[in-house]
Design a protein around this motif. Structure first.
Motif, PDB file in Angstrom:
ATOM      1  N   MET A  44       9.160  28.777  17.820  1.00 39.39           N
ATOM      2  CA  MET A  44       9.884  28.092  18.893  1.00 39.39           C
ATOM      3  C   MET A  44      10.650  26.892  18.332  1.00 39.39           C
ATOM      4  SD  MET A  44       8.359  26.344  22.353  1.00 39.39           S
ATOM      5  CE  MET A  44       9.438  25.463  23.476  1.00 39.39           C
ATOM      6  N   ILE A  45      11.903  26.762  18.739  1.00 36.30           N
ATOM      7  CA  ILE A  45      12.725  25.650  18.272  1.00 36.30           C
ATOM      8  C   ILE A  45      12.483  24.433  19.160  1.00 36.30           C
ATOM      9  CG2 ILE A  45      15.069  24.832  17.884  1.00 36.30           C
ATOM     10  CD1 ILE A  45      15.895  27.725  17.451  1.00 36.30           C
ATOM     11  N   THR A  46      12.077  23.348  18.545  1.00 33.63           N
ATOM     12  CA  THR A  46      11.785  22.133  19.300  1.00 33.63           C
ATOM     13  C   THR A  46      13.049  21.286  19.464  1.00 33.63           C
ATOM     14  OG1 THR A  46      11.213  20.929  17.292  1.00 33.63           O
ATOM     15  CG2 THR A  46       9.420  22.081  18.438  1.00 33.63           C
ATOM     16  N   ARG A  47      13.028  20.472  20.494  1.00 32.18           N
ATOM     17  CA  ARG A  47      14.162  19.575  20.746  1.00 32.18           C
ATOM     18  C   ARG A  47      14.337  18.583  19.595  1.00 32.18           C
ATOM     19  NH1 ARG A  47      14.967  14.733  23.884  1.00 32.18           N
ATOM     20  NH2 ARG A  47      17.077  14.696  24.778  1.00 32.18           N
ATOM     21  N   SER A  48      13.233  18.160  18.993  1.00 29.18           N
ATOM     22  CA  SER A  48      13.318  17.206  17.884  1.00 29.18           C
ATOM     23  C   SER A  48      14.061  17.815  16.694  1.00 29.18           C
ATOM     24  CB  SER A  48      11.918  16.751  17.464  1.00 29.18           C
ATOM     25  OG  SER A  48      11.192  17.807  16.883  1.00 29.18           O
ATOM     26  N   SER A  49      13.841  19.110  16.449  1.00 31.01           N
ATOM     27  CA  SER A  49      14.519  19.763  15.324  1.00 31.01           C
ATOM     28  C   SER A  49      16.016  19.853  15.557  1.00 31.01           C
ATOM     29  CB  SER A  49      13.931  21.160  15.103  1.00 31.01           C
ATOM     30  OG  SER A  49      12.603  21.068  14.635  1.00 31.01           O
ATOM     31  N   ILE A  50      16.404  20.134  16.792  1.00 27.00           N
ATOM     32  CA  ILE A  50      17.829  20.175  17.116  1.00 27.00           C
ATOM     33  C   ILE A  50      18.458  18.802  16.899  1.00 27.00           C
ATOM     34  CG2 ILE A  50      19.497  20.525  18.980  1.00 27.00           C
ATOM     35  CD1 ILE A  50      17.572  22.627  20.119  1.00 27.00           C
ATOM     36  N   ARG A  51      17.727  17.767  17.285  1.00 23.42           N
ATOM     37  CA  ARG A  51      18.245  16.409  17.076  1.00 23.42           C
ATOM     38  C   ARG A  51      18.388  16.085  15.594  1.00 23.42           C
ATOM     39  NH1 ARG A  51      15.190  11.806  19.886  1.00 23.42           N
ATOM     40  NH2 ARG A  51      17.072  10.707  19.232  1.00 23.42           N
ATOM     41  N   HIS A  52      17.459  16.588  14.773  1.00 32.92           N
ATOM     42  CA  HIS A  52      17.509  16.307  13.338  1.00 32.92           C
ATOM     43  C   HIS A  52      18.666  17.008  12.629  1.00 32.92           C
ATOM     44  CE1 HIS A  52      14.271  13.642  12.184  1.00 32.92           C
ATOM     45  NE2 HIS A  52      13.442  14.256  13.013  1.00 32.92           N
ATOM     46  N   LEU A  53      19.258  18.012  13.272  1.00 32.29           N
ATOM     47  CA  LEU A  53      20.456  18.629  12.689  1.00 32.29           C
ATOM     48  C   LEU A  53      21.627  17.647  12.692  1.00 32.29           C
ATOM     49  CD1 LEU A  53      20.336  22.186  14.287  1.00 32.29           C
ATOM     50  CD2 LEU A  53      19.702  21.569  11.948  1.00 32.29           C
ATOM     51  N   ARG A  54      21.597  16.724  13.637  1.00 28.85           N
ATOM     52  CA  ARG A  54      22.609  15.654  13.712  1.00 28.85           C
ATOM     53  C   ARG A  54      24.031  16.214  13.654  1.00 28.85           C
ATOM     54  NH1 ARG A  54      20.598  12.145   8.896  1.00 28.85           N
ATOM     55  NH2 ARG A  54      19.344  13.954   8.387  1.00 28.85           N
ATOM     56  N   ILE A  55      24.304  17.179  14.513  1.00 27.60           N
ATOM     57  CA  ILE A  55      25.616  17.836  14.512  1.00 27.60           C
ATOM     58  C   ILE A  55      26.768  16.844  14.703  1.00 27.60           C
ATOM     59  CG2 ILE A  55      27.060  19.524  15.711  1.00 27.60           C
ATOM     60  CD1 ILE A  55      24.531  21.199  16.141  1.00 27.60           C
ATOM     61  N   PRO A  56      26.671  15.856  15.626  1.00 36.45           N
ATOM     62  CA  PRO A  56      27.783  14.902  15.767  1.00 36.45           C
ATOM     63  C   PRO A  56      28.075  14.113  14.491  1.00 36.45           C
ATOM     64  CG  PRO A  56      26.315  14.790  17.673  1.00 36.45           C
ATOM     65  CD  PRO A  56      25.620  15.632  16.642  1.00 36.45           C
TER      66      PRO A  56
ATOM     67  N   LEU B 121      20.609   8.882  13.791  1.00 34.31           N
ATOM     68  CA  LEU B 121      19.412   8.798  14.632  1.00 34.31           C
ATOM     69  C   LEU B 121      18.765   7.430  14.446  1.00 34.31           C
ATOM     70  CD1 LEU B 121      17.659  12.285  14.137  1.00 34.31           C
ATOM     71  CD2 LEU B 121      18.862  11.481  16.181  1.00 34.31           C
ATOM     72  N   LYS B 122      18.895   6.584  15.441  1.00 32.38           N
ATOM     73  CA  LYS B 122      18.277   5.255  15.339  1.00 32.38           C
ATOM     74  C   LYS B 122      16.758   5.356  15.394  1.00 32.38           C
ATOM     75  CE  LYS B 122      18.648   0.538  17.036  1.00 32.38           C
ATOM     76  NZ  LYS B 122      19.370  -0.383  17.959  1.00 32.38           N
ATOM     77  N   PHE B 123      16.270   6.270  16.235  1.00 36.84           N
ATOM     78  CA  PHE B 123      14.828   6.487  16.334  1.00 36.84           C
ATOM     79  C   PHE B 123      14.540   7.971  16.095  1.00 36.84           C
ATOM     80  CE2 PHE B 123      15.892   2.997  19.309  1.00 36.84           C
ATOM     81  CZ  PHE B 123      15.186   1.972  18.695  1.00 36.84           C
ATOM     82  N   PRO B 124      14.424   8.368  14.833  1.00 32.16           N
ATOM     83  CA  PRO B 124      14.236   9.792  14.534  1.00 32.16           C
ATOM     84  C   PRO B 124      12.902  10.319  15.060  1.00 32.16           C
ATOM     85  CG  PRO B 124      13.916   8.457  12.560  1.00 32.16           C
ATOM     86  CD  PRO B 124      14.465   7.542  13.608  1.00 32.16           C
ATOM     87  N   PRO B 125      12.913  11.460  15.758  1.00 29.70           N
ATOM     88  CA  PRO B 125      11.664  12.033  16.253  1.00 29.70           C
ATOM     89  C   PRO B 125      10.841  12.603  15.100  1.00 29.70           C
ATOM     90  CG  PRO B 125      13.489  13.522  16.672  1.00 29.70           C
ATOM     91  CD  PRO B 125      14.093  12.264  16.131  1.00 29.70           C
ATOM     92  N   LYS B 126       9.573  12.830  15.366  1.00 30.45           N
ATOM     93  CA  LYS B 126       8.688  13.375  14.350  1.00 30.45           C
ATOM     94  C   LYS B 126       9.144  14.774  13.941  1.00 30.45           C
ATOM     95  CE  LYS B 126       3.789  14.164  13.326  1.00 30.45           C
ATOM     96  NZ  LYS B 126       2.399  14.108  13.852  1.00 30.45           N
ATOM     97  N   VAL B 127       9.123  15.030  12.638  1.00 26.75           N
ATOM     98  CA  VAL B 127       9.545  16.328  12.105  1.00 26.75           C
ATOM     99  C   VAL B 127       8.495  17.389  12.413  1.00 26.75           C
ATOM    100  CG1 VAL B 127       9.933  17.614   9.961  1.00 26.75           C
ATOM    101  CG2 VAL B 127      10.987  15.356  10.287  1.00 26.75           C
ATOM    102  N   THR B 128       8.957  18.557  12.841  1.00 25.22           N
ATOM    103  CA  THR B 128       8.067  19.686  13.115  1.00 25.22           C
ATOM    104  C   THR B 128       8.395  20.834  12.151  1.00 25.22           C
ATOM    105  OG1 THR B 128       9.616  20.424  14.825  1.00 25.22           O
ATOM    106  CG2 THR B 128       7.717  19.113  15.537  1.00 25.22           C
ATOM    107  N   PRO B 129       7.443  21.752  11.896  1.00 26.42           N
ATOM    108  CA  PRO B 129       7.647  22.818  10.899  1.00 26.42           C
ATOM    109  C   PRO B 129       8.865  23.696  11.156  1.00 26.42           C
ATOM    110  CG  PRO B 129       5.334  22.664  11.487  1.00 26.42           C
ATOM    111  CD  PRO B 129       6.069  21.762  12.429  1.00 26.42           C
TER     112      PRO B 129
END
Length: 298
Positions: free
Chosen positions: A1-13, A69-77
């Motif tokens: 399952m793809i988590t929201r945090s992982s999508i944020r870590h892609l930092r597309i913008p 990302l000013k406040f990067p979420p925790k990385v998930t596998p």
């Protein structure tokens, strides 16, 4: 399952900050094609760069601010596999143009992995990482985009008409690259990464970047003079003016209180104003070089 945090870590913008290289290559490409333009843009900015961002985040596991990302979420596998999926899609899009272009995307991706992976981690070596990051995000990316846009192979990235403007883009990035590290000293020290900014110190980083910025400006002026485009110089200097002003104001604040003003907010502000003005300039340069503006009577 793809988590929201992982999508944020892609930092597309965040890909916006590397678009000037693409637009510069586009402005000098003699063999434009709409389908290739779209494929190259998507392969680089929607898939390759986000893949690199996610991969970097997966191995860095930052607890403090990172680029975009000013406040990067925790990385998930799942972030690792998501970044690899984006890398694979970039290669597929590249192969749609040519195997040569796809192989260039592969080389870029592998180098970016070496930058972060714990077994190699080029990020630990200040001058080596500075040279490689600027070379691949600048010159190599310029040549890669030029080859993809023109449906050409590896041979073109060694031609002088690609090497010279490509190296100009590397100069731009070599000046800005240490500034992107200036607010991460504590985080880098925690991981044992001796980045160039940590090596130079906060004030030394600004002094070093100011020298590279000066060289970059002189090199671009020479480039436009050599092409007989004197009028473009004034547009270029106008685009650089707000970047230089922001940098000098930031440097002034840093001189008075390095710990307070060598911050994420100021660094992202520098990135944002650089991206907006340089993207606008290179889009204008593209319109001028392709004479599209003249067609519409401008």
């Amino acid at each position: 399952m793809i988590t929201r945090s992982s999508i944020r870590h892609l930092r597309i913008p965040f890909s916006l900050f590397l678009m000037p290289v693409f637009f510069f290559a586009l402005s000098l490409t003699p063999n434009l094609n709409g389908e290739r333009l779209l494929l190259v843009f998507l392969a680089l900015h929607l898939f390759l760069y986000p893949s690199s961002n996610g991969y970097n985040s997966y191995f860095d596991r930052d607890e403090e601010s990172i680029g975009g990302l000013k406040f990067p979420p925790k990385v998930t596998p799942d972030l690792y596999w998501l970044s690899q999926t984006f890398f694979f899609i970039a290669l597929v899009l590249g192969a749609w143009i040519s195997w040569g272009f796809a192989s260039m995307l592969a080389v870029y991706g592998l180098v970016s992995m070496a930058y972060s992976h714990s077994s190699i981690r080029l990020k630990k070596f200040p001058w080596t990482s500075w040279v490689i990051a600027g070379l691949f995000q600048g010159y190599f990316t310029f040549g890669m985009a030029y080859a993809g846009l023109s449906d050409l192979g590896w041979e073109v990235i060694f031609k002088s008409h690609v090497v010279i403007p490509g190296m100009l883009t590397s100069l731009m990035l070599w000046g800005n690259y240490p500034l992107t590290q200036v607010y991460q000293h504590r985080e880098d020290a925690r991981r044992g990464d001796q980045t160039l900014s940590r090596t130079l110190g906060i004030k030394g980083t600004f002094a070093f970047s100011s020298i590279i910025f000066g060289l970059t400006g002189a090199a671009f002026v020479w480039f436009f003079l050599d092409r007989g485009q004197e009028s473009i110089i004034w547009v270029y200097l106008g685009a650089m003016a707000p970047i230089l002003l922001f940098f000098l104001i930031w440097f002034g604040f840093v001189q008075s209180n390095p710990e307070k003003y060598a911050s994420y907010s100021w660094a992202m502000g520098m990135n944002a104003i650089s991206a907006l003005t340089l993207n606008a300039f290179f889009l204008y340069y593209f319109l001028e070089n392709t004479q599209i503006m003249q067609v519409f009577g401008y």
